[in-house]
Design an enzyme around this catalytic site. Structure first.
Site, short mmCIF file in Angstrom:
data_model
loop_
_atom_site.label_atom_id
_atom_site.label_comp_id
_atom_site.label_asym_id
_atom_site.label_seq_id
_atom_site.Cartn_x
_atom_site.Cartn_y
_atom_site.Cartn_z
N LYS A 160 0.81 -1.15 -0.15
CA LYS A 160 0.01 0.02 -0.06
C LYS A 160 0.80 1.20 -0.16
O LYS A 160 0.13 2.20 -0.51
CB LYS A 160 -0.85 -0.04 1.07
CG LYS A 160 -2.05 -1.05 1.31
CD LYS A 160 -3.03 -0.59 0.31
CE LYS A 160 -4.36 -1.66 0.51
NZ LYS A 160 -5.38 -1.18 -0.58
N GLU A 186 -9.37 6.55 3.82
CA GLU A 186 -10.15 5.42 4.22
C GLU A 186 -9.55 4.17 4.31
O GLU A 186 -8.49 4.12 3.92
CB GLU A 186 -11.40 5.14 3.45
CG GLU A 186 -11.24 4.24 2.24
CD GLU A 186 -10.14 4.61 1.10
OE1 GLU A 186 -10.03 5.90 1.07
OE2 GLU A 186 -9.44 3.84 0.69
N SER A 237 1.11 -9.65 -0.89
CA SER A 237 0.86 -8.44 -0.84
C SER A 237 1.10 -7.63 0.51
O SER A 237 1.33 -6.48 0.43
CB SER A 237 -0.79 -8.17 -1.18
OG SER A 237 -1.62 -9.03 -0.46
#
Lengths: 408, 273
Positions: free
Chosen positions: A102, A124, A390
């Site tokens: 991310k 968010e 991930s």
């Protein structure tokens, strides 16, 4: 590790999205009029910067020295041996600073916010990984940061909540609707519409209104660019299958995108099957949703006959979202990617297997991609699977302990 | 893109603005959420709004994710959905209202996914007696197709213009205006903050140069005083959250209708003063 040269040219045979942000019938910009101006400005700024050598250099240096890229490509030998089929390579995004892919997106968007002169960012978050990644870049650049998080997720992901606070971010629990990621996104949109002059909204996935699905994909594509180069360098060939979990779908788009022109490479996304697709209690809109509009774009959506968005279920907070990035909807419809689902139980089993056989603690989100591997690798002898690992699962330890009936 | 045929067009919305203009009056547009706080409140509420002096009625289509609404209308959406509201029931309410009021324009307001879920929405809405549609999350670029489909059944799509809308974009929106043009008076969600009348005046002056279609101002108009000040710069004012809150605080239908009628009357007086 050997010097890695990545090819960052976008796939030539595939120019998506269109000028208006459409991927076929999907995507677009379905927002309140007040936001249109900011989205136009963002799209224009990004169009001018994305090929700008100085911007690329700044981004590259941050990714190298702050995030720690490139991340390794790792042959999971014991897992491969125990499944007895395909060779399994893990793209180790769990080794990024903050513990997940991310941060590649938030670094990119924070650099955009800096250029726009906006002193405040909002985000968010579901699992909290995107919130942590946003709080991280905000701390580093000295930006004010508010993170919206569903009250339910605040409880499920308390470690990440505290991490965000340590970095100076303000975490705002959202109590409306289902109190999860979709409601956090509603609340972030409301904040942005009210504070659009001084605030940049760092959307954390390849959803939202144009240009977000495109720019988040582009920032996440470093995953696939590296992995593609590493496969050629370390293995001498491209993988037969690339597999990634899909909630909103940013890690999957990031690893898929550089392989889109490679017609022989199958792309498989794995959605959250929750208690099972047949139960209706899941978060798998590409498997069991219908076309609809939510959060600024048209895509597949879990909604009822009246168009009301339904509550979803997944053991993984990061996949617990009723929509999905519009580019995935497009890739599904044109047949370039296929989308499977893994249940909570399958994901948990794969989670345990990776811990025991490789000494790697994957995120519960990631464990859905691993569940597909566990099921399919035995049927693929001689082939090669590339998995986007991930994120890491430190944040999920309390959830897993809870499932095991253990109080830590 | 479709062009507005004339200043007013042919439907109830046009007729209402024409009548008001000839009387030298400004329009009072009121918003309530359909099915809130109870299913039986809505039709009586619509009639009492008209009795109090409302000229056009906006009826909110309850939606699970009302991303542009402030707390009052968010809560109204949640209550209405808990009461089992659907778009089909909204249309039933309009049809019931139409049995005794064939003059007052009714404009549905909500989010695109509700309308997308009803394949024959244009026909059914037209049959129910709907005159206009405001889609909060549908900008002009994405809405041409829906506007065409609705125009065919004489339903106007009302476009919004925001304080952040550029001049060039405002020209595009204005040239496609139908029914009226909705100027969003503040950067924020419904019912939030307080609006700056000077800024509203400046923008509406500019919008006036672009179109003859009536111009109404909404978001953040809570009382008679603000309504009066804003109405000097527009053809109408839109009041929503304040009325929604008032209904939420009412114990039963008679209490709600009495309070709505009084509140609307007070705002009406303010505008007419």
């Amino acid at each position: 590790m050997a010097e890695l040269t990545v090819d960052s040219t976008p796939p030539e045979g595939y120019a998506q999205p269109t000028q208006g942000g459409h991927f076929g019938q999907f995507g677009g910009r379905f927002v309140a009029e007040t936001l249109t101006h900011a989205l136009d400005g963002l799209a224009e700024l990004y169009a001018g910067l994305k090929d700008d050598p100085e911007f690329k250099k700044e981004l590259h240096e941050d990714l190298a020295h702050f995030v720690g890229r490139p991340t390794p490509l790792y042959l999971a030998e014991r897992l491969t041996a125990s499944l007895g089929g395909a060779s399994i390579y893990l793209k180790r995004e769990d080794l990024n600073h903050t513990g997940a892919h991310k941060v590649c997106n938030t670094i990119g968007q924070a650099l955009l916010a800096k250029r726009m002169g906006k002193p405040r960012v909002i985000a968010e978050t579901g699992a909290g990984q995107h919130g942590v990644a946003t709080a991280t870049v905000a701390a580093r650049l000295g930006l004010a940061c508010d993170v919206y998080m569903g009250e339910e997720d605040v409880h499920r992901q308390s470690l990440n909540v505290y991490r965000m606070k340590l970095m100076g971010a303000n975490v705002i629990p959202v109590t409306s609707g289902s109190k999860t990621l979709k409601d956090a996104m509603n609340e972030a949109m409301r904040d942005w519409v009210s504070n659009v002059d001084n605030t940049h909204y760092i959307i954390g996935t390849v959803a939202g209104p144009h240009p977000y699905p495109m720019l988040v994909r582009d920032f996440a594509s470093i995953i696939g660019q590296e992995a593609r180069a590493q496969m050629l360098q370390q293995v001498g060939k491209l993988p037969d299958v690339v597999v990634a979990c899909v909630g909103g779908g940013s890690n999957a788009m990031g690893i898929f995108h550089p392989f889109i022109d490679d017609a022989d490479v199958a792309l498989v996304g794995v959605e959250a099957g929750g208690h099972g697709l047949h139960t209706g209690s899941h978060a798998a809109p590409l498997n069991d949703g219908k076309v609809g509009v939510l959060h600024g774009n048209r895509s597949y959506l879990i909604s009822d006959d009246d168009g009301q968005v339904l509550e979803t279920h997944s053991v993984s907070a990061g996949l617990d979202y009723p929509g999905v990035g519009p580019e995935h909807a497009y890739l599904k419809d044109i047949g370039r990617a296929t989308y499977a689902a893994a249940t909570d139980d399958d994901a948990m089993a794969a989670f345990r297997m990776l811990n025991r056989q490789e000494g790697i603690l994957p995120a519960l989100e990631t464990s859905h991609a691993l569940a597909w591997v566990v099921e399919n690798a035995p049927k693929m002898p001689g082939q090669t699977i590339l998995v986007n690992l991930s994120g890491r699962g430190d944040k999920d330890i309390l959830t897993v302990a809870d499932i095991d009936g253990i109080t830590l | 893109m479709t062009e507005a045929d004339s200043t007013f067009g042919a439907g109830r919305i046009a007729q209402q603005f024409e009548a008001l203009r000839s009387q030298g009056k400004k329009a009072l547009v009121t918003f309530v959420t359909a099915g809130d706080p109870g299913l039986d409140f809505t039709v009586p509420a619509m009639h009492s709004l008209v009795a109090g002096g409302a000229n056009l009625l906006e009826l909110g289509i309850p939606f699970s994710d009302p991303e542009a609404e402030g707390p009052a209308i968010q809560a109204a959406n949640e209550r209405a959905l808990a009461n089992g509201m659907t778009l089909a029931k909204v249309l039933d309410m309009v049809a019931e209202f139409r049995q005794t009021d064939s003059v007052t324009p009714v404009i549905l307001m909500g989010y695109l996914n509700s309308v997308l879920a009803m394949a024959d929405f244009p026909q059914r809405a037209s049959q129910a007696g709907v005159d206009g549609l405001i889609m909060v999350n549908l900008p002009l670029e994405e809405g041409a197709e829906l506007q065409r489909a609705l125009k065919a059944v004489n339903i106007d799509v009302v476009w919004l213009v925001a304080p952040t809308t550029s001049d060039a974009r405002a020209r595009d929106v204005a040239s496609n205006a139908s029914g009226f043009l909705y100027y969003v008076s503040l950067k924020g969600t419904t019912g939030s903050g307080s609006l700056a009348v000077d800024e509203v005046a400046e923008r509406t002056r500019y919008l006036r140069t672009l179109t003859d279609v009536p111009l109404c101002v909404g978001f953040g108009i809570k009382d008679a005083e603000t309504a009066r000040a804003v109405s000097e710069h527009a053809d109408g004012v839109i009041v929503g959250s304040a009325l929604v809150q008032l209904m939420a605080d009412s114990a039963d239908v008679p209490a709600a209708t009495a309070r709505l009628r009084a509140a609307t009357g007070a705002i009406r007086q303010g505008i007419d003063a």
